[in-house]
Every structure is written in structure tokens, then in C-alpha cells.
Write an enzyme that holds these catalytic residues in place. Structure first.
Site, PDB file in Angstrom:
ATOM      1  CG  ASP A  86      -3.461   4.071  -3.311  1.00  0.00           C
ATOM      2  OD1 ASP A  86      -4.325   3.210  -3.500  1.00  0.00           O
ATOM      3  OD2 ASP A  86      -3.534   4.863  -2.652  1.00  0.00           O
ATOM      4  CD  GLU A  87      -5.609  -0.906  -1.510  1.00  0.00           C
ATOM      5  OE1 GLU A  87      -5.196  -1.418  -0.487  1.00  0.00           O
ATOM      6  OE2 GLU A  87      -6.767  -0.125  -1.453  1.00  0.00           O
TER       7      GLU A  87
ATOM      8  CG  ASP B 144      -2.106   1.130   1.120  1.00  0.00           C
ATOM      9  OD1 ASP B 144      -2.371   1.598   0.046  1.00  0.00           O
ATOM     10  OD2 ASP B 144      -2.827   0.993   1.979  1.00  0.00           O
TER      11      ASP B 144
END
Length: 432
Positions: free
Chosen positions: A121-122, A27
Site C-alpha cells: 500500500d505504499e 501511502d
């Protein structure tokens, strides 16, 4: 992940005995802010907020310095600036976040082909096949963190565990810029030390309900009889929470991830009371959702609308379609029916949205309807696909339904053509 109280930050070293912790959750830390600071390094260490600066602006991301003042994603910007009046506000730049995301995901795929992006974003990674090349999961997590910061200038947090659920909790527990490995034998002690709100599916209301019965930790929930949980939160939620509390999560990493829904929503600069104007916004959103379904090669079986009034009261209403569709016209008919039934005439609306759910690839044959409303859908299908080609060639707005002509000409601040697209990879949705 959504904002969860995971207690004090905890990290581990790469040397942890971790042969069973082959699921990684990576993350990025305050991703939107971190990307913006690549171009504005003088703001490092300062409270920075990315989001809309207008009266209806919302926080998309906040630096950890701003979070110390209580600023959180999805918070109204006016409230965020009350809490942190010295914060620097930066408008979002989605193209920069996409470019950074692509670079980060490319790094992941040099480690393992088993990468499941969850959002911009993860991602989850299955590194069980990479240990011979790169060492144990802890060493791989450390390698990923080092490469991300070296090659992009960004930092990330990595959780490693035997299941996806625990790996995601671990990455949240070690934020920011940390690594936490939870070997399989340590899963239960790790989980049972967490507050009950850490579990997926436990929102504010359900957490309050559980706490009112003395269930304050995951340990408490795990030792509550399953039938008692079912009475508190319902059959599906009770059984799922009981499984999670004991570390049971059979899901594997899926490299091909299908969207569960596609939606658009609009927050008006000034509350909109006019039914006809709201109906036009629904039409624009339904057309936008239909276009995105066609681009993705998907159809939808359900349609939902979301209404938020000036007092922040929010409702959603849903309808199942007779046949799956990717046509904006069909989505609009269903959404309009829901809207007409739910809207109080003249009551100002703050936000309105349209969502298409139960997505699947087109297949089978639609029922033949010679006399009903669907009789013209075949011709409309050709028309909408013609619009798709025109938009692809000449850009948005070149063709639109007659009912939407003249949009954008108003000067009262209410108009706005469905600028927020809600689906992974589209708009800078709020992040923790």
C-alpha cells in the site's frame, strides 16, 4: 510507515514552488480497512478494525475513528477492544488487498515508469521526467490523489520532496487524505521542527536514550556532535541519524526491488511447551521459506529464528551458512541448531518464526562436501523441486516430509502450519 509522532497534521496546495520536489511517496490511508469498507459502506465513520478476532488476534489496520481511542496496528486485539469496545472487527481478506494494490500501482505507472513499491500500500515515484506532461510535482501529487479516489474509491496521502526520506515523512505528516510538498530549500526547516522520534531508526529505546541527553527534536540531534551521537547509539546509527537530520539521503527510486529477507512465523492459539512440536513447526516454516526462495529465484546466506515466550519475552538468534541455499532441509538444520541452543525445555512458547536473510541470486559453485551433512543436499534439491511442482499442480499439503504427517489433527488449539508469511506482498502485516 511505522507509527511515528510527526506532530500536527500539515498540508500544502499543488501550487507550491516545487520544481526540486520530484520524489513522491504515496501511502494509502488505513488501506485494509478502506478496502473492506468498499463492500460495507454503512460502516464509514465508525471505528473499524481489521485483524484476527481470536484470543491471540492482532490488529492489522484500524480506521481513523478507532485510532482516536488509541488503537494501533500490531496491538493485541484484546487490548484494542478494551480501548474501543464498540469497534467493528473484520477479518482480513488478502486477495482483496492485492487486487486493490495492483489497481493503485497501475495508476502510478501511467504517470511515471519509475515506481518503487515499498509494500502492498505504499510506493516511491520519481516524477522528474513527467513534469512536462503533467505539471509540477505538486500538481502530479494532486492528480494521483484524484485518480486513486475516482478509480478505486480509496484515498491516499502524498508527500513530495527532494529525497525519499523527506518525502516519506511528508506523506505521514499530511495523513489522512492529504498532500504536502517540501521544496529542497525548505528541507532543513521542515526536518528540524520534527520530534527526534520521527527519524528512521529511532525506536522507543533509542528515543528514550536520546531524550535523556536532552535531544528531543531533530534540530537538537542535528546540532549534537557526531561523535557524541556515536557514543549514544553506536557508530553506524549515529552517522546515519546525523546525515538524515541534515537532509542527506542519496538513494534514488529503484524500480526493481529485491527482498532483504523471507520469513514465516506462527503465533499459537495456546502457548506450546513441547519441544518436539515446536521443532516440527520449525521444519514446516523452513520448508515454506525454502519454497518461496525457489519461486523467487533467490538463495539465502543467513538463517534466524524468533522465539516469544508466554511472558512476551522475545529473542532472535542468527547463523551464517557455509554456502547460500534455497533448500528447506538446509534451512531447517541451521534453524534447529539455533532453536536447540535457545529453547528452555518445557517453557511455553507463544510465537516462533524462521527467517532467511542475505538474499541473492544463485551463482558460483558450492563447496564439495562428500562426507558431511551436505552430501545429500543435491538429491534433496531434486526432491524439494518435485514437491514444488506437485504443490503448484495439486495445491498445498499434497506432499510433505514424513515428520509433518498428521499435522492439523490435534484438538488442543496449538497446531498451526506457519500461516503468517512475512515479506512484502504476502500477508496483511500491520500498517499504521
Amino acid at each position: 510507515m511505522s507509527r511515528k509522532d510527526l506532530g500536527a497534521r500539515r498540508t500544502s496546495g499543488a501550487e507550491v514552488d516545487d520544481a526540486t520536489a520530484t520524489i513522491l511517496h504515496v501511502d494509502m490511508d488505513a488501506f485494509f480497512v478502506a478496502v473492506e469498507l468498499l463492500d460495507r459502506p454503512e460502516l464509514r465513520g465508525e471505528p473499524v478494525i481489521v485483524g484476527g478476532a481470536g484470543g491471540r488476534g492482532v490488529v492489522s489496520s484500524a480506521s481513523y475513528e478507532a485510532r482516536r481511542f488509541g488503537v494501533r496496528s500490531a496491538m493485541p486485539m484484546t487490548r484494542a477492544l478494551q480501548l474501543c469496545p464498540n469497534a467493528v472487527v473484520i477479518g482480513g481478506h488478502m486477495h482483496k488487498y492485492r487486487e486493490a494494490s495492483e489497481r493503485v500501482m497501475a495508476i502510478f505507472r501511467t504517470i511515471t515508469p519509475l515506481v518503487e513499491p515499498l509494500s502492498i500500500d505504499e510506493a516511491f515515484l520519481d516524477v522528474s521526467g513527467a513534469t512536462r506532461l503533467f505539471g509540477g510535482p505538486g500538481e502530479i501529487g494532486a492528480r494521483i490523489r484524484e485518480r486513486v479516489v475516482t478509480e478505486t474509491g480509496l484515498t491516499c496521502s502524498v508527500g513530495a520532496a527532494a529525497t525519499k526520506f523527506v518525502a516519506k515523512l511528508a506523506s505521514g505528516k499530511c495523513k489522512p487524505d492529504g498532500l504536502l510538498v517540501v521544496p529542497e530549500d525548505d528541507t532543513i526547516p521542515f526536518l528540524h521542527a520534527l520530534p527526534v522520534g520521527a527519524l528512521w531508526g529511532v525506536g522507543e529505546a533509542s528515543e528514550e536514550r536520546l531524550r535523556s541527553r536532552g535531544i528531543r527534536s531533530v534540530f537538537d540531534l542535528a546540532h549534537t556532535p557526531k561523535e557524541a551521537l556515536v557514543r549514544l547509539v553506536g557508530r553506524a546509527s549515529g552517522e546515519r541519524l546525523h546525515d538524515l537530520a541534515w537532509g542527506r539521503d542519496p538513494r534514488g527510486v529503484e524500480t526493481e526491488r529485491r527482498e532483504k529477507s523471507v520469513s514465516h512465523e506462527q503465533t499459537f492459539a495456546v502457548d506450546e511447551p513441547d519441544h518436539a512440536a515446536l521443532e516440527r513447526e520449525i521444519r514446516a516454516q523452513a520448508d515454506a521459506v525454502g519454497a518461496r526462495l525457489r519461486r523467487a529465484g533467490l538463495t539465502a546466506r543467513t538463517v534466524s529464528i524468533k522465539l516469544r515466550w508466554a511472558d512476551f519475552t522475545t529473542i532472535t538468534r542468527s547463523k551464517t551458512l557455509p554456502e547460500p541455499t534455497d533448500l528447506g532441509r538446509v534451512l531447517f538444520r541451521a534453524a534447529k541448531e539455533l532453536f536447540d541452543a535457545a529453547h528452555d525445555e518445557g517453557r511455553p512458547v507463544r510465537l516462533i518464526g524462521v527467517r532467511a536473510g542475505e538474499l541473492a541470486e544463485p551463482g558460483g559453485s558450492a563447496a564439495l562436501d562428500l562426507w558431511g551433512e551436505a552430501a545429500g543436499d543435491e538429491a534433496w534439491d531434486a526432491a524439494e523441486r518435485t514437491v514444488d511442482r506437485a504443490v503448484e499442480r495439486f495445491g498445498p499439503g499434497v506432499l510433505r516430509p514424513a515428520s509433518l504427517l498428521g499435522r492439523g489433527e490435534r484438538r488442543d488449539g496449538r497446531e498451526g502450519l506457519t500461516e503468517r508469511a512475512n515479506s512484502a506482498g504476502d500477508a496483511p502485516a500491520p500498517k499504521p
